[in-house]
Design an enzyme around this catalytic site. Sequence first.
Site, PDB file in Angstrom:
ATOM      1  N   ARG A   1       0.856  -1.201  -0.076  1.00  0.00           N
ATOM      2  CA  ARG A   1      -0.059   0.076  -0.102  1.00  0.00           C
ATOM      3  C   ARG A   1       0.814   1.332   0.072  1.00  0.00           C
ATOM      4  O   ARG A   1       1.989   1.390   0.546  1.00  0.00           O
ATOM      5  CB  ARG A   1      -0.875  -0.083   1.230  1.00  0.00           C
TER       6      ARG A   1
ATOM      7  N   ARG B   1       2.162   4.594 -15.964  1.00  0.00           N
ATOM      8  CA  ARG B   1       2.227   4.109 -17.187  1.00  0.00           C
ATOM      9  C   ARG B   1       3.650   4.743 -17.953  1.00  0.00           C
ATOM     10  O   ARG B   1       3.923   4.305 -18.800  1.00  0.00           O
ATOM     11  CB  ARG B   1       1.093   4.651 -18.028  1.00  0.00           C
TER      12      ARG B   1
ATOM     13  N   CYS C   1      -7.816   2.576 -12.403  1.00  0.00           N
ATOM     14  CA  CYS C   1      -7.929   3.804 -11.361  1.00  0.00           C
ATOM     15  C   CYS C   1      -9.637   3.629 -11.012  1.00  0.00           C
ATOM     16  O   CYS C   1     -10.256   3.074 -11.741  1.00  0.00           O
ATOM     17  CB  CYS C   1      -7.977   5.145 -12.338  1.00  0.00           C
TER      18      CYS C   1
ATOM     19  N   GLU D   1     -11.838   6.980  -4.765  1.00  0.00           N
ATOM     20  CA  GLU D   1     -11.900   6.455  -3.416  1.00  0.00           C
ATOM     21  C   GLU D   1     -13.350   6.927  -2.779  1.00  0.00           C
ATOM     22  O   GLU D   1     -14.097   7.950  -3.203  1.00  0.00           O
ATOM     23  CB  GLU D   1     -10.872   7.588  -2.559  1.00  0.00           C
TER      24      GLU D   1
ATOM     25  N   ARG E   1      -4.328   6.884  -3.636  1.00  0.00           N
ATOM     26  CA  ARG E   1      -3.774   5.684  -2.784  1.00  0.00           C
ATOM     27  C   ARG E   1      -3.592   4.655  -3.922  1.00  0.00           C
ATOM     28  O   ARG E   1      -4.314   4.741  -4.847  1.00  0.00           O
ATOM     29  CB  ARG E   1      -4.956   5.181  -2.055  1.00  0.00           C
TER      30      ARG E   1
ATOM     31  N   TYR F   1       3.679   6.011   2.910  1.00  0.00           N
ATOM     32  CA  TYR F   1       2.554   7.139   3.007  1.00  0.00           C
ATOM     33  C   TYR F   1       3.536   8.361   3.188  1.00  0.00           C
ATOM     34  O   TYR F   1       4.414   8.461   4.048  1.00  0.00           O
ATOM     35  CB  TYR F   1       1.842   6.807   4.366  1.00  0.00           C
TER      36      TYR F   1
ATOM     37  N   ARG G   1      -2.214   5.609   8.123  1.00  0.00           N
ATOM     38  CA  ARG G   1      -1.803   4.556   8.919  1.00  0.00           C
ATOM     39  C   ARG G   1      -0.354   4.820   9.820  1.00  0.00           C
ATOM     40  O   ARG G   1       0.560   4.206   9.459  1.00  0.00           O
ATOM     41  CB  ARG G   1      -1.264   3.091   7.946  1.00  0.00           C
TER      42      ARG G   1
END
Length: 123
Positions: free
Chosen positions: A6, A62, A74, A77, A89, A107, A115
Amino acid sequence: MVRGIRGAVTVEQNNSAEMVQATERLIAEMIEKNNIDPETVCSAFISATDDLDAMFPARALRELKGWEYVPVMCMQELAINGGLEKCIRIMMHVNTDKAQKDIQHVYLDGAVVLRPDLQQSTK
């Protein structure tokens, strides 16, 4: 085995140049921290909050040499009241022998609040 890696980053403004730059920086750090080769990537999901509509963040991935054939999707959210704004994200699915605890999630900027328990980046 397949592991999820992530990452998230925030931007200040809804414009293509800033979104590409932030996404490229996030992807580069994910690659570096986890020693990712595009041939080991099964797929990547990239989401953006609903206040970011200047471009598809997948464009940044890409443009990386060797990443042309990685399946990328894509999406928007979820719009949650009080949620982090202007956030991109990434969930990258990678073939690796690493244990879950050895995966380094990334992050950056304002996304560090998502997180803090997994926070290994100082940016």
